[in-house]
Each structure stands twice: as C-alpha cells, then as structure tokens.
Design an enzyme around this catalytic site. Sequence first.
Site, mmCIF file in Angstrom:
data_model
loop_
_atom_site.group_PDB
_atom_site.id
_atom_site.type_symbol
_atom_site.label_atom_id
_atom_site.label_comp_id
_atom_site.label_asym_id
_atom_site.label_seq_id
_atom_site.Cartn_x
_atom_site.Cartn_y
_atom_site.Cartn_z
ATOM 1 N N GLY B 248 -67.991 -35.830 16.670
ATOM 2 C CA GLY B 248 -68.093 -37.055 15.901
ATOM 3 C C GLY B 248 -67.589 -36.838 14.490
ATOM 4 O O GLY B 248 -67.169 -35.742 14.119
ATOM 5 N N ILE B 249 -67.623 -37.905 13.720
ATOM 6 C CA ILE B 249 -67.204 -37.815 12.333
ATOM 7 C C ILE B 249 -68.385 -37.354 11.492
ATOM 8 O O ILE B 249 -69.525 -37.640 11.809
ATOM 9 C CB ILE B 249 -66.699 -39.203 11.862
ATOM 10 C CG1 ILE B 249 -65.405 -39.513 12.611
ATOM 11 C CG2 ILE B 249 -66.487 -39.235 10.373
ATOM 12 C CD1 ILE B 249 -64.762 -40.800 12.183
ATOM 13 N N GLU B 273 -62.599 -38.848 20.234
ATOM 14 C CA GLU B 273 -62.166 -40.167 19.768
ATOM 15 C C GLU B 273 -61.166 -40.030 18.633
ATOM 16 O O GLU B 273 -60.126 -40.661 18.602
ATOM 17 C CB GLU B 273 -63.360 -40.935 19.185
ATOM 18 C CG GLU B 273 -64.376 -41.366 20.166
ATOM 19 C CD GLU B 273 -65.583 -41.948 19.433
ATOM 20 O OE1 GLU B 273 -66.281 -42.737 20.052
ATOM 21 O OE2 GLU B 273 -65.813 -41.615 18.262
#
Lengths: 493, 493
Positions: B248-249, B273
Amino acid sequence: MEAGPAASFIQDGMVVASSGFTKSGDSKAVLLALSERAEFDPLQITLITGASLGQQTDARLATAGAVSLRLPFQADPVMRTLINEGQLMYIDENLGETAAHLKTGIFGDIDIAIIEASSIKADGSIVPTTSVGNSAVFAALAKQIIVEINLAVPSDIEGIHDIFLSGNFPDKAVTPITSTGQRVGRGSIPCNPDKIIGIVFTDKKDSPADILAPDKTTVQIASYILDFLGSEVRAGRLSNSLLPLQAGIGKVANAVLQGFAESDFEHLTIYSEVLQDSTFDLFDADKLDFASGSSITVSETCYQRIFQNWGKYKDKILLRPQDITNSAEVISRLGVIAINTALECDIYGNVNSSHISGTHIMNGIGGSADFAQNSYLSIFVTESTCKGKTISRIVPMVPHVDHSEHDVDILVTEHGLADLRGLAPRQKAEAILKNCVHPEYRDMLQEYFTEACTRGGQTPHVLEKAFNWYQNLRLTGSMKRHHKFQEPSPDLS
Amino acid sequence: MEAGPAASFIQDGMVVASSGFTKSGDSKAVLLALSERAEFDPLQITLITGASLGQQTDARLATAGAVSLRLPFQADPVMRTLINEGQLMYIDENLGETAAHLKTGIFGDIDIAIIEASSIKADGSIVPTTSVGNSAVFAALAKQIIVEINLAVPSDIEGIHDIFLSGNFPDKAVTPITSTGQRVGRGSIPCNPDKIIGIVFTDKKDSPADILAPDKTTVQIASYILDFLGSEVRAGRLSNSLLPLQAGIGKVANAVLQGFAESDFEHLTIYSEVLQDSTFDLFDADKLDFASGSSITVSETCYQRIFQNWGKYKDKILLRPQDITNSAEVISRLGVIAINTALECDIYGNVNSSHISGTHIMNGIGGSADFAQNSYLSIFVTESTCKGKTISRIVPMVPHVDHSEHDVDILVTEHGLADLRGLAPRQKAEAILKNCVHPEYRDMLQEYFTEACTRGGQTPHVLEKAFNWYQNLRLTGSMKRHHKFQEPSPDLS
C-alpha cells in the site's frame, strides 16, 4: 479392520483430519471409537474437518476432553461451551481458505486423515460419499489415511464428484469453471494407496438435517427477496434465470429457496456449499437446471426420495472440494447471488454472523464471507428481533464484524428490504431504519443515529453509547427495558 | 478544444467519471475548469474516478460545492471535511469492485467520462498515460467522452498498458493471468469514436507523490518483515523470490520495499496497485524482475529518472485496469504477499484502515481489502502509537472494522511482529500483547484482556469498557491519561 483398532493409530498430540461437511460424508466409526477410548485413555488431538460433523461426534470428543484445537467449523452445543470457556481452542475460518492454510503447513503435518468413501478405485483413488469438503487436500497432505467405506450410501453415487486440485503457489492453476454445471476435475480423490493404513466398513446414514418449515416471518422475508429479484429482472439487470444462487443454512434461507418453486423464475442454477431439501424441491418443481455444492445435507425423508429416484437428479448435481465451491475466483466469475443469515446487523450494514453479544461464538463464519465478498449480490437476512422482542437484531453497532458494509448489498427482515447499493453510510442508516428495524426499536435507533450525526463523521457513532443495548440486555434481560428506565420520568424531573 | 468549453458539456446532476489513480493520469484541465465555473454557476455532480486525483482537483471541486456524491476513493483534506460533516456523500469502495458496480447501473448512466490519454489510435482506442484505473470501464459505459491528450507524457509510454476486459455476467471470462508479467489484453482502451465529444490538449505533469524517507521506526518495522520472510524461506514455505508483492501507500510500506533492495531476496515481482519510487529502486538494485500495477505514482525526481531511462524499465512494467490489479481471482491465484497500513488494530487482529475514532474517515479502504482477503499472506503494519504516544494504535476493540481477523495474518509494529496464523482469538491477543503493543500501553491492554477473559467467550470483551480509550482521548487528549485518573490513589482509598 474394526473401528477400535483403527482409532488406536491416533496418538496424543496428533493432527487428525476428517471428512465431513455439514454433517454429511463424515467419519461415522473411527472418531466415535476414539472418543470412547479417550474416556479412559486421555489424549488430545487437533481436529480438522470440512465443516460440522454429525453423529454427535464433536459432542462426544469434547465430553471426553479429546480435542485441544478444532477448525475450521463446528456447530455442536457441547463443544461450543468448552470453546466459549476458553478450554478448547477454536479457529473459526472461512471455509474456502482452510485448504490453502493447510498447504502452507502452519498447522503442522496432518498425521492421520479419516475419509468416508463409497469405494476405493483400482488406482487407489477414493470415491467420496455425500460430501467432498476438504477430503482431497487431506488425502494429498496426510501422512497416513484411514478410509471408512460406508455401505449405506448407494454405490451409484459415483459420478457426481468433481475433484479439481488447483495446485500450489507459485504454480496455482486457473480454476476454469465458467458455468455451474461444468465438470473440470476427476470423479475420485487421488490417493497414494501406500498411505492407507486401515479400511473400516460402516453402514450408517448421515445425521439428517434439521429442517424448520417456513413460518410467517420467513415467508415474509422470502417474499421481499423474490419481489426484489423480480424488480431487478424488470430493470434489465438480471435475466429471468437470475445468476447462480447460494444460500446458507437456516430457516430463512430455506424459505427463500422454497419461494422460488412458486415464482416465475426459470432455469435457475445453484452454486453453493450445501445442497439442502429445498434444492431438490426446486428440481422437482422444474425450476432448477443444475446445482453445484460440497455436500448433500437433507432431511431423512428427502434422503429417501433422492436415492430412490437417483437417476432423476444424478446428472444435475456436482459435489466439489470446498476450496472450489467457495473459491473467490469462481464466485466472482459466475456472479453468484448469495443469501446468508445475519445474527445481527448495524445501522451501517455491518454484519455479525457468529458471535452472540460480540463475545460468545454460536457456530462460526462458515462460508458466508467467501460468498459475501465475491458475489454479484450479497443479501443478508435476519428476523428483526428475537427472544420475545427482548433483542433487536438491528443495533447501533455490531460488537463483532464478520462482514463489513462493503460486503453487504441487501438487508432483509420481516419488515422490509433495504437496498444498500450505491449508498453512503448515512444513507444506509436511513434505509435500514426505514425498512428493516422492528417498530418497537425504531425510535431508540433513530435517537442513536440522530445523536451520532451531531458528532459528525462519515460513519457517525456515539462510541460511549454504542453498546448500551448489550449492557441493557445483560443487566435487565432486554435491550430496551433499561433504556426506558433511563428515561427520566415526569415525577423525577 | 479548450478546457472551458469542454467543461461546459457537464450539467448539474450529471454523473461524471474521470481517469486518475493515486494522482496519476488524472484529468488536468476539464475538472479544474468545471470547478472555476461552479464558483459562479452552481452545479453538483456525482464524481467517479479510479482513486485519488492530483492537481488539488478534489479540493477545488469541494470548495466550489460542485460534488454531491464522490466515489470510490479520495484523499483530499478539504473534501474530507465536507464528507465528515455529512455535506458530501462519499461511497468508500473496494477499488477492485467499482467497475463491477458500474456495470450494474446502480449509479445510473455515466453521462460524461474524462480520460487522460497519451494518444488516440486510428481505431478510436485510447492510449492511457501513467494510470489505467477505471478508464476502460468508463470508456465502455459513458454516453459521451472527453479526452485530455497530455503532451507532457512521453509518447513512448505506449506499450506498457494491458487492457483486459472481463465482460459481463453471466458470461464473464477467465482472467488468465498466471504470472505478474503475463500480458493478457490489448495496449489501448477500446472506444467508440462517435462518443468522443471533445479533445483537450494539456501539457502538465502528474502531481508528484509525497515520499517520506524511512525513519528509525519504519526501518525497524521493515526489518521485522524481512526477517520473517527470511524465516519463511528457511522453513521451506517460500522460495527466495517469495511471491508477488503488493504494498500500500505510506511510509512504512515504502520502507519495507526499500528494505528489499538490501536483502538477499532475488528475482522479486510486484503485483500491486501503485508503482511507487521504491519499485524503481528495486529495479535499479537488480532485485525486481517485473512490476504490475494500475498506476505509476512517483516523486518528481523519480519521474525524471524513469522517463530519461525509459528503455530500462519499459519491458518490465504493465499497467492494468484496477479490476484486474485488484481482482480476487488473480490475487488468489498468484498468491500475493500483501503489505498494508493499519490505522489501528485490536487485540484479536481486526483492523481499521479508514476511520479515525471509528467515525471520521481519513481516506478510505482503497484496495487494502481486495488484497488482504485474497492474498497468500496478509501483513498489516502500523506504528504502535502516534501523536506523542497519546494514542495507541493497538486497542481493545477497533470501533470500525475494515479487515476482520480472518484477513489479517501478520501484524507488525516497531516493537515486533505477531504471526497470527493458526491461532485462535485468545492466542492472537497474547501474541499481539507480547509483540506489538507499546510498553506504555501494555499493562492497560493486558488488564482489559484479563478482565474480558473472566467474562468468557471465543472472543472475550468487556463491551461497556471496549471503547473507554476513545472516551479518554476525547475528554483528556490521551488514551491513557484518563485511565490513570481513574486509578484510585492511596490517599483516596
């Protein structure tokens, strides 16, 4: 061999796997023999199954103190008590995930697997009976295998099993199912015959399913769902044969499936876990083209009916491993319409399927999340109250979340249906308040929501009051009574 | 045409879709022109994107009051305020699911889609830029399309896009990806040219990613994860190239990926993503063979470096639609190792990723559930405390559940790593108490857990105290201060 000597292979501390899914196709001799032995020869095992067992096996093993760890599902009241007392560790798992967990080895090796079979083929492969469950992965991973050949199961059950093994990471294969009736695997479970250390013959039927006939409430819930699906057809979002249906166990799901028999829908299909009485009722009503599941779990009369007319059903059924029936890949591809039962639901659509008052487990999450997360339409059903309306099943905040609001599209009680698709949380609360909550709890719930909104937020809550209803219940026996007591009366103010 | 006239196609009440995923490949002209117009010509739209937008677009639209409904993700503080005030409806969705929701039509027709492009091919198809996001489904469903051709994007970006359309129920196709680098679709987005009502030229880079350099805490968390993965390799559960990584970010995820550059792991792959700076650092360190994502979201310096050395990276990257990068089918087949950030986690491993104090949304769930639910290993990371230790990120019960305990395998803070696999809830609590909680909160948390266990249950809680820490925080500014105040002092007792 006899069951007793077969059970004697099982030693204290072993990891034991057994076939069995919702009481079907389970071990009917060796585990019971083990429970008898454990009464005078104390031992404890890890017990891994497909899902729940019949024959009171979990009760007897629990009573004998013979299980230290149980997974991935059980539904027995005696074992449940030990679990909730913290005396027996229970890993409540998504039923589609156990096979993958076992392949990682995190539970250690499976020392012995007990698999009920209809027969063993010349190549050593095992023809299952009324369930497949996790038996294929058990056969692949177990160091030793005991087969229980059940003579009570008609031998022409062979042919309805579709055993597909998806393999291991990083080389896991595509599971190529694109329609419910598509066969993708073989008819029996591959098994190295050298691992078979014992064969026990039994002659005992599966424990029958407890079928509760539809009542006014469940028929009402079913009718809301059928009306809703009809409106989806009229809106052009679904065809008249809908999409494959999945229904959990329980009287509401049963009533819904029975409702389809008298509906205008045609050429329905089922892609579910458990094929219940209602599945066969739908076949008989000529509404159902095909049913895929991991077990046949039916009442005694239905069992007779099925196997006396086996030719009528045999080509319309496939039983598959539970990591295929509950596979995210297949469910998301087929676009299943999933109908599962909520223990309770909150105003934002979060669902508790497993824990009473957030702490004490009822049965477990089962396959509900496998389906709710990946289905085209995730429908949850519940009666709006229970226990003489002392408990509202629609609450300010569920104290245990099995399914987040992201995985709940439709909520239905006997008061109505809330279509939560395309709504933000505050809008979901309004829809649930309007359609689902019991009138006797509506004001209380509205009051909570109104106060929560004054605090702001995407998902407003008054945290210090979020669980007051459970506190009321614990102290007064009703979620509402205490609330009334809290209201200052005119005399006191 | 100019952006102003293009924006004038957009009318009050319309459903508008825009390309853009984590600030990349977003509309850079038309939506800003719309926000300017809305200041004197009031209107409100539904705005659907891939994920967050750059260029302060969400802030400007929110300030102008031009958005009534926003989905599926946004990360702007101005818009967030309106959302939490209940003035702007926000549907926080799993990023992999929006395409499927749009196909059902539950949000109504998409009136206009705005899609940033590198070019339009002779057949009308659109070559995207630095993200794909939901643009393919927007192009398929929108009644009218405005294309923004961004001249700032190097034209040889063409070739890194892999546009696979899985189709509609009941004929949804297999998504045949079996390795991260496998191309399964076409290089541009199919588009009926008759729908293109305007082409606007821009020359503006993506808003850069905010990269926070690793610090002592995040490096410590990263080292626990790397050590754990190393031990999994030694245990034979993973190879030295692991399985495809998703991160994830956030600064922790970034630190973890940077940690791989100095590790012994080799031939890594990414199935994620967002391709961030760390992705390209891993390419440069010769640790990474391939990266699949839905966007390239990098810092300004990284952006320069990539496109000045494009030949070095181009064959090792694919950008795909977000319903493919976040597809349950593909993630569960590849066996992704998912590393996502928790806002907070409770003693049983339930994770809140989105709501501060359970009510006020931060950004949203993003793709975290798509990955956590379907990955081989779901790792959540969080610092054990924040805001000068006034807030513990490990709490008795999270007041908002994005990820249930079933979808959280590993929890890591700077104090240690808890491997929750194969544990029952009470055992998970012990592991989290031992390994993850900050020492200053350990006694408080142990005290809660001990009291909860006296009440019994599979998942023990003291419901009336479960959120006391938030009450403390609200009233005293610290989760613990109030607790100390509650302790009767010897003088008073």
